[in-house]
Write a protein that holds these residues in place. Sequence first.
Motif, mmCIF file in Angstrom:
data_model
loop_
_atom_site.group_PDB
_atom_site.id
_atom_site.type_symbol
_atom_site.label_atom_id
_atom_site.label_comp_id
_atom_site.label_asym_id
_atom_site.label_seq_id
_atom_site.Cartn_x
_atom_site.Cartn_y
_atom_site.Cartn_z
ATOM 1 N N LEU A 50 0.846 -1.188 0.000
ATOM 2 C CA LEU A 50 0.000 0.000 0.000
ATOM 3 C C LEU A 50 0.882 1.238 0.000
ATOM 4 O O LEU A 50 1.857 1.309 0.738
ATOM 5 C CB LEU A 50 -0.868 -0.013 1.258
ATOM 6 C CG LEU A 50 -1.981 1.013 1.371
ATOM 7 C CD1 LEU A 50 -3.025 0.809 0.301
ATOM 8 C CD2 LEU A 50 -2.637 0.921 2.748
ATOM 9 N N GLN A 52 0.655 4.978 1.107
ATOM 10 C CA GLN A 52 -0.216 5.845 1.889
ATOM 11 C C GLN A 52 0.589 6.903 2.631
ATOM 12 O O GLN A 52 1.812 6.891 2.583
ATOM 13 C CB GLN A 52 -1.051 5.018 2.890
ATOM 14 C CG GLN A 52 -2.502 4.837 2.427
ATOM 15 C CD GLN A 52 -3.215 6.166 2.190
ATOM 16 O OE1 GLN A 52 -3.042 7.132 2.913
ATOM 17 N NE2 GLN A 52 -4.021 6.232 1.140
ATOM 18 N N GLU A 53 -0.123 7.819 3.257
ATOM 19 C CA GLU A 53 0.516 8.879 4.027
ATOM 20 C C GLU A 53 1.407 8.277 5.112
ATOM 21 O O GLU A 53 0.981 7.378 5.835
ATOM 22 C CB GLU A 53 -0.536 9.778 4.677
ATOM 23 C CG GLU A 53 0.097 10.753 5.661
ATOM 24 C CD GLU A 53 -0.829 11.842 6.135
ATOM 25 O OE1 GLU A 53 -0.705 12.219 7.300
ATOM 26 O OE2 GLU A 53 -1.665 12.328 5.333
ATOM 27 N N ASP A 56 1.373 11.063 9.692
ATOM 28 C CA ASP A 56 0.590 10.911 10.923
ATOM 29 C C ASP A 56 0.214 9.437 11.111
ATOM 30 O O ASP A 56 -0.571 8.887 10.337
ATOM 31 C CB ASP A 56 -0.685 11.761 10.814
ATOM 32 C CG ASP A 56 -1.549 11.664 12.064
ATOM 33 O OD1 ASP A 56 -1.178 10.917 12.998
ATOM 34 O OD2 ASP A 56 -2.598 12.336 12.106
ATOM 35 N N ASP A 58 -1.807 8.127 12.951
ATOM 36 C CA ASP A 58 -3.256 7.958 13.122
ATOM 37 C C ASP A 58 -3.934 7.540 11.819
ATOM 38 O O ASP A 58 -4.968 6.851 11.852
ATOM 39 C CB ASP A 58 -3.892 9.263 13.609
ATOM 40 C CG ASP A 58 -3.660 9.501 15.093
ATOM 41 O OD1 ASP A 58 -3.153 8.584 15.774
ATOM 42 O OD2 ASP A 58 -3.973 10.610 15.564
ATOM 43 N N VAL A 59 -3.389 7.982 10.688
ATOM 44 C CA VAL A 59 -3.964 7.577 9.396
ATOM 45 C C VAL A 59 -3.962 6.063 9.288
ATOM 46 O O VAL A 59 -4.946 5.442 8.875
ATOM 47 C CB VAL A 59 -3.186 8.215 8.219
ATOM 48 C CG1 VAL A 59 -3.654 7.642 6.890
ATOM 49 C CG2 VAL A 59 -3.351 9.734 8.231
ATOM 50 N N ALA A 61 -3.675 3.854 11.838
ATOM 51 C CA ALA A 61 -4.508 3.253 12.899
ATOM 52 C C ALA A 61 -5.981 3.282 12.483
ATOM 53 O O ALA A 61 -6.708 2.292 12.648
ATOM 54 C CB ALA A 61 -4.293 3.999 14.211
ATOM 55 N N ASP A 62 -6.419 4.405 11.925
ATOM 56 C CA ASP A 62 -7.808 4.519 11.466
ATOM 57 C C ASP A 62 -8.091 3.560 10.309
ATOM 58 O O ASP A 62 -9.185 2.988 10.222
ATOM 59 C CB ASP A 62 -8.099 5.955 10.996
ATOM 60 C CG ASP A 62 -8.265 6.936 12.154
ATOM 61 O OD1 ASP A 62 -8.568 6.492 13.273
ATOM 62 O OD2 ASP A 62 -8.099 8.151 11.915
ATOM 63 N N MET A 63 -7.107 3.410 9.433
ATOM 64 C CA MET A 63 -7.307 2.513 8.296
ATOM 65 C C MET A 63 -7.421 1.068 8.758
ATOM 66 O O MET A 63 -8.263 0.311 8.278
ATOM 67 C CB MET A 63 -6.169 2.679 7.300
ATOM 68 C CG MET A 63 -6.554 2.064 5.980
ATOM 69 S SD MET A 63 -5.682 2.654 4.531
ATOM 70 C CE MET A 63 -5.529 4.380 4.744
ATOM 71 N N ASP A 65 -8.492 0.050 11.682
ATOM 72 C CA ASP A 65 -9.832 -0.067 12.286
ATOM 73 C C ASP A 65 -10.900 -0.262 11.212
ATOM 74 O O ASP A 65 -11.796 -1.098 11.366
ATOM 75 C CB ASP A 65 -10.183 1.221 13.046
ATOM 76 C CG ASP A 65 -9.577 1.242 14.435
ATOM 77 O OD1 ASP A 65 -8.903 0.274 14.810
ATOM 78 O OD2 ASP A 65 -9.770 2.261 15.127
ATOM 79 N N PHE A 66 -10.812 0.537 10.169
ATOM 80 C CA PHE A 66 -11.829 0.476 9.118
ATOM 81 C C PHE A 66 -11.888 -0.922 8.493
ATOM 82 O O PHE A 66 -12.970 -1.505 8.365
ATOM 83 C CB PHE A 66 -11.552 1.525 8.042
ATOM 84 C CG PHE A 66 -12.518 1.433 6.901
ATOM 85 C CD1 PHE A 66 -13.760 2.066 6.975
ATOM 86 C CD2 PHE A 66 -12.238 0.682 5.777
ATOM 87 C CE1 PHE A 66 -14.680 1.953 5.940
ATOM 88 C CE2 PHE A 66 -13.155 0.564 4.735
ATOM 89 C CZ PHE A 66 -14.368 1.205 4.823
ATOM 90 N N PHE A 67 -10.750 -1.449 8.108
ATOM 91 C CA PHE A 67 -10.749 -2.758 7.449
ATOM 92 C C PHE A 67 -11.172 -3.871 8.420
ATOM 93 O O PHE A 67 -11.803 -4.845 8.002
ATOM 94 C CB PHE A 67 -9.378 -3.062 6.829
ATOM 95 C CG PHE A 67 -9.183 -2.415 5.483
ATOM 96 C CD1 PHE A 67 -9.749 -2.963 4.344
ATOM 97 C CD2 PHE A 67 -8.447 -1.253 5.356
ATOM 98 C CE1 PHE A 67 -9.583 -2.370 3.095
ATOM 99 C CE2 PHE A 67 -8.270 -0.641 4.117
ATOM 100 C CZ PHE A 67 -8.846 -1.202 2.989
ATOM 101 N N LEU A 70 -14.947 -3.542 8.486
ATOM 102 C CA LEU A 70 -15.582 -3.857 7.202
ATOM 103 C C LEU A 70 -15.587 -5.370 6.932
ATOM 104 O O LEU A 70 -16.556 -5.901 6.383
ATOM 105 C CB LEU A 70 -14.837 -3.143 6.061
ATOM 106 C CG LEU A 70 -15.444 -3.296 4.665
ATOM 107 C CD1 LEU A 70 -16.800 -2.610 4.578
ATOM 108 C CD2 LEU A 70 -14.508 -2.742 3.599
ATOM 109 N N VAL A 71 -14.525 -6.036 7.339
ATOM 110 C CA VAL A 71 -14.400 -7.482 7.093
ATOM 111 C C VAL A 71 -14.206 -8.163 8.447
ATOM 112 O O VAL A 71 -13.087 -8.401 8.887
ATOM 113 C CB VAL A 71 -13.205 -7.784 6.161
ATOM 114 C CG1 VAL A 71 -13.320 -9.207 5.627
ATOM 115 C CG2 VAL A 71 -13.114 -6.797 5.011
ATOM 116 N N THR A 97 -7.107 -4.557 -1.594
ATOM 117 C CA THR A 97 -5.947 -3.668 -1.645
ATOM 118 C C THR A 97 -4.985 -4.184 -2.724
ATOM 119 O O THR A 97 -5.423 -4.816 -3.669
ATOM 120 C CB THR A 97 -5.324 -3.540 -0.239
ATOM 121 O OG1 THR A 97 -5.195 -4.863 0.321
ATOM 122 C CG2 THR A 97 -6.214 -2.711 0.686
#
Lengths: 139, 139, 139
Positions: A50, A52-53, A56, A58-59, A61-63, A65-67, A70-71, A97
């Motif tokens: 991947l 990605q940024e 930070d 946190d970007v 960590a949030d990603m 959490d999201f995945f 979602l799954v 991804t």
Amino acid sequence: MRQAMGDLAFRTPGQGFTEITGEVADWLAGQEVRDGLLTLFLQHTSASLLIQENVDPDVQADMLDFFRQLVPEDTSLYRHTAEGADDQPAHIRAAMTQTHLAIPVRDGRMRLGRYQGIFLFEHRSDPKRRQIALHLQGT
Amino acid sequence: MRQAMGDLAFRTPGQGFTEITGEVADWLAGQEVRDGLLTLFLQHTSASLLIQENVDPDVQADMLDFFRQLVPEDTSLYRHTAEGADDQPAHIRAAMTQTHLAIPVRDGRMRLGRYQGIFLFEHRSDPKRRQIALHLQGT
Amino acid sequence: MRQAMGDLAFRTPGQGFTEITGEVADWLAGQEVRDGLLTLFLQHTSASLLIQENVDPDVQADMLDFFRQLVPEDTSLYRHTAEGADDQPAHIRAAMTQTHLAIPVRDGRMRLGRYQGIFLFEHRSDPKRRQIALHLQGT
């Protein structure tokens, strides 16, 4: 025009992101090709590559959490459960991804944007050894 | 075998799709390589490159709705909120789509299917300047 | 350095996975390039290319279920419905997966991991003819 091939291996710490930009840049610095195209290919089906940024955390960590949301890791949702509750979700997250990346190279450096880093995105709960096949071509 | 590198920049109008097939084809037409492989690499982490149907604009409108619903712009869901409610969702939507594309080229034309167009998929609410690094190799 | 281009066509049986690793390997075996990079580009917007586990068919069945649930075939959700309830979901599922793959090649073989196979992931309900443009370069 010439080409080079190589391999990089990483030990992931379980689910989450490992930035590998530095290791890839180091490999690139050791090659004779200065201008061309670099391809990274991950030889696994339960982890991803991947871009990605990388500023930070946190970007990331949030990603993660999201995945995870979602799954879900709920064996009642899947047939393929023999390797653990995290295994089929890992395959699905990998499918959503990237397994490979290609990045233009100029003057021996990847043409990443200012905030872009390359990450190995581990989807399994336990630490794993992950292998990336590299290909570089150019002049 | 030879190669060429270049850059394209676009101003996006906020969230949504900007078709860039024509601009990419124009750049390609100016190169000496007629048969080979074209790679597009987006130098940002909150937008994507996407190959999708370019006939019915409803396809793009529905796709935008879907991603907005799947990854809500609700700051209570994320840690990374300093840059606005749309920022972390933008990173996640970018991770679920493509940062780079590679397209075979024959006789100076991209080998796209009949209904395929290349889109810049902006995930941020405000207009942004987006840069794409191009790499072409072949004969 | 040299390059080769080609085409493969498949008839899919409707929604689901068709493994094409063998056909791609056969095409590769017929080329003079032994070391390099192979690119597969799918010329459609309602199907995908995917590298995934090819050992347990349950992995694919679970993945199909997941995408069907994530992107429902409910015409009330979409504007683009003229081609059937499965059409817009097919475009969205394609956007969340891959249109192209690039795989390093060594000694005439793709450098896939032990459990990796290449799949054509059909998102439409009815059987379709799908075309893949191939590009190979190397030595």
